[in-house]
Design a protein around this motif. Structure first.
Motif, short mmCIF file in Angstrom:
data_model
loop_
_atom_site.label_atom_id
_atom_site.label_comp_id
_atom_site.label_asym_id
_atom_site.label_seq_id
_atom_site.Cartn_x
_atom_site.Cartn_y
_atom_site.Cartn_z
N ARG A 336 43.89 32.86 37.43
CA ARG A 336 43.58 33.22 38.81
C ARG A 336 42.43 34.21 38.87
O ARG A 336 41.58 34.14 39.77
CB ARG A 336 44.83 33.79 39.50
CG ARG A 336 44.60 33.94 40.99
CD ARG A 336 45.79 34.50 41.74
NE ARG A 336 45.44 34.59 43.15
CZ ARG A 336 46.03 35.38 44.01
NH1 ARG A 336 47.01 36.17 43.61
NH2 ARG A 336 45.65 35.39 45.26
N VAL A 339 39.25 32.12 38.46
CA VAL A 339 38.90 31.29 39.62
C VAL A 339 38.39 32.17 40.76
O VAL A 339 37.40 31.83 41.43
CB VAL A 339 40.12 30.46 40.07
CG1 VAL A 339 39.81 29.70 41.35
CG2 VAL A 339 40.52 29.47 38.97
N ARG A 340 39.01 33.30 40.96
CA ARG A 340 38.55 34.19 42.02
C ARG A 340 37.16 34.73 41.71
O ARG A 340 36.31 34.86 42.59
CB ARG A 340 39.54 35.34 42.20
CG ARG A 340 40.85 34.91 42.85
CD ARG A 340 41.94 35.94 42.66
NE ARG A 340 41.61 37.22 43.25
CZ ARG A 340 42.37 38.31 43.12
NH1 ARG A 340 43.49 38.23 42.42
NH2 ARG A 340 42.02 39.43 43.68
N GLU A 359 46.84 30.16 40.56
CA GLU A 359 45.42 29.85 40.75
C GLU A 359 45.21 28.61 41.59
O GLU A 359 44.10 28.34 42.07
CB GLU A 359 44.73 29.66 39.39
CG GLU A 359 45.16 28.45 38.60
CD GLU A 359 46.36 28.72 37.71
OE1 GLU A 359 46.70 27.84 36.90
OE2 GLU A 359 46.95 29.81 37.82
N ASP A 362 43.80 29.63 44.94
CA ASP A 362 42.37 29.97 44.94
C ASP A 362 41.51 28.73 44.74
O ASP A 362 40.42 28.64 45.31
CB ASP A 362 42.10 30.99 43.84
CG ASP A 362 42.87 32.28 44.05
OD1 ASP A 362 42.46 33.10 44.89
OD2 ASP A 362 43.91 32.46 43.39
#
Length: 499
Positions: A336, A339-340, A359, A362
């Motif tokens: 996560r 991905v952010r 994730e 996101d």
């Protein structure tokens, strides 16, 4: 002569010393030239095996005949005992402290010379073929991944599964087979596991017994060590082929029909958001690699993976990889987090190797906010179950969102779900290409563009079937394909599916 002892006749089996992970070199000291010990009688190799051995000597396991075994692999118990004795003599004779000063080829030649001399001094009776196998095995033990080297060199193997020192399985042609390969002991196997994971900056030991890593070619590696693995270290390698597969190759293998491959090509080029679903070993990552071939070379692509294994050929690719916590439990970077962070790196496409947790939220947000053409994989048995799993992963991530809101987000983000499946005969097939149409209330509406229909088996037990269109001639992403000038190719491919 290279060595560090005053006499090879006194070479003994010292406590097992594994070669260092770093490639060390041989010392420049003169080799021993003292008279050898009394040779063992040629017909009875048991006397050679009676040399003092390290405490960690393998106990022979019951012989299980492997499914496929070449003549070169017909190794006797005497062969392994001789190998253990000579390897111990080699480690007791050479100086490992300077191995890094020699390149691998030179180090291999020096090791071969020393092993040949040890064989001569100990008067070991071996055929030329056995001696060559012995030299190769010992060089692999010192400089490579030991008994795994011949398996890693084969391009027809999909998986290597090591269940302790005495049991090594491989998957060939979709079928799992037992091999005659084995390790000296669990200590050697653990040393090789540590050598593999240390190359990517990770570790595996009793305090951290589970580790995901990769080989230099991108092959996925998983290690689980004692005390969690009761029968010794367990190593699993998902091998990648040296030649990169394409959709044309999948067509030739029967995984997808030519018309179906054309549909997938249009989906990739028209920047549809794609989710690839399937079970373990169904070919999800291979299919994802194939579909990324249709991404334009001028697009900026960012990949996020637990262990980097995607093999994109475009020039503008940024590869990111998660990181486990350190000994103090600090420094962990989750999927996560990656991905952010992608959203701040000006991506044009985001590709997640496998969606496993929070994730998913996101990734859906990214797909729905201008990052068209993003892709990912997840484990599910059907397209509808894939959407349910997405919903579950978002909920488990702690997001307090109503079910209807999550499903609306899925509908707005995902265009196509491709289902891959491994059939009972070991073959891999793309069984469904499903598009997400919309929703009615709390129900997500989908429609299949094509499906794989099983027709039976042939005389060899292989499953026969064909990919059939469902009669859809104007899918929901038709306008997107027309925007990229691909509507005629899409129409022709859908018409061919009906033939």
């Amino acid at each position: 002569m290279f060595g560090k002892r005053s006499g090879t006749e006194n070479v003994r089996e010292a406590p097992r010393v594994e070669p260092a992970a770093a490639r060390t070199t041989l010392s420049q000291a003169p080799r021993p030239n003292s008279p050898p010990p009394p040779p063992a009688p040629a017909p009875q190799r048991e006397s050679t095996a009676k040399a003092p051995l390290a405490p960690a000597t393998l106990t022979p396991t019951p012989v299980v005949k492997p499914a496929a075994r070449s003549a070169a692999d017909q190794r006797s118990e005497d062969y392994y005992q001789i190998k253990t004795t000579i390897f111990g003599a080699l480690i007791d004779t050479i100086d490992l402290a300077q191995l890094a000063q020699l390149d691998p080829d030179s180090a291999r030649e020096e090791i071969r010379d020393i092993v040949n001399e040890i064989i001569s001094i100990k008067a070991v009776v071996m055929s030329i073929a056995e001696q060559e196998h012995l030299l190769q095995d010992i060089c692999n033990d010192v400089l490579g991944y030991g008994p795994l080297e011949p398996l890693l060199a084969r391009d027809d193997i999909a998986d290597i599964m090591v269940n302790g020192a005495n049991r090594v399985f491989i998957e060939v042609g979709g079928k799992v087979q037992l091999t005659p390969i084995r390790f000296r002991d669990n200590a050697q196997l653990m040393n090789i596991c540590q050598r593999i994971v240390s190359q990517v900056g990770r570790r595996v030991d009793e305090s951290s017994p589970i580790c995901d890593a990769r080989l230099l070619d991108g092959s996925r590696v998983n290690v689980i060590a004692p005390p969690l693995a009761l029968d010794g270290p367990t190593l699993t390698i998902r091998k990648f082929r040296k030649d990169k597969l394409t959709l044309e190759d999948l067509t030739r293998f029967g995984s997808i029909s030519p018309a179906g491959a054309r549909v997938l090509g249009v989906i990739g080029r028209s920047r549809c958001n794609v989710l690839i679903s399937g079970g373990t070993g169904s070919g999800k990552t291979t299919l994802l690699n194939c579909m990324t071939a249709y991404i334009d070379v001028d697009e900026r692509i960012i990949t996020c993976e637990d262990a980097a294994e995607l093999q994109l050929q475009q020039p503008h690719v940024v590869r990111l990889e998660t990181r486990p916590p350190n000994l103090e439990g600090q420094g962990q970077i989750t999927m996560r987090d990656l991905v952010r962070n992608c959203l701040r790196m000006r991506p044009e496409r985001i590709i997640v190797g496998e969606v496993r947790g929070s994730e998913a939220f996101d990734l859906l947000q990214a797909m729905n906010t201008g990052h068209d053409g993003s892709m990912g994989t997840l484990h599910a048995n059907s397209p509808r179950e894939a959407m349910s799993r997405l919903e579950s992963m978002i909920t488990m991530g702690g997001f307090q969102l109503p079910t209807k809101t999550i499903r609306e987000m899925i509908v707005a983000s995902i265009d196509v779900i491709v289902q891959a499946e491994r059939l009972r005969d070991g073959s891999r097939r793309i069984t469904k290409v499903t598009e997400v149409v919309g929703s009615e209330g709390d129900v997500v509406i989908t429609q299949d563009l094509l499906s794989y229909e099983i027709e039976g088996e042939d005389e060899t037990g292989h499953i026969k079937g064909k990919h059939m269109g469902t009669g859809i001639v104007r899918p929901t992403f038709w306008d997107r394909a027309r925007y990229f000038g691909l509507e005629r190719e899409l129409a022709d491919a859908l018409d061919a599916l009906q033939a």
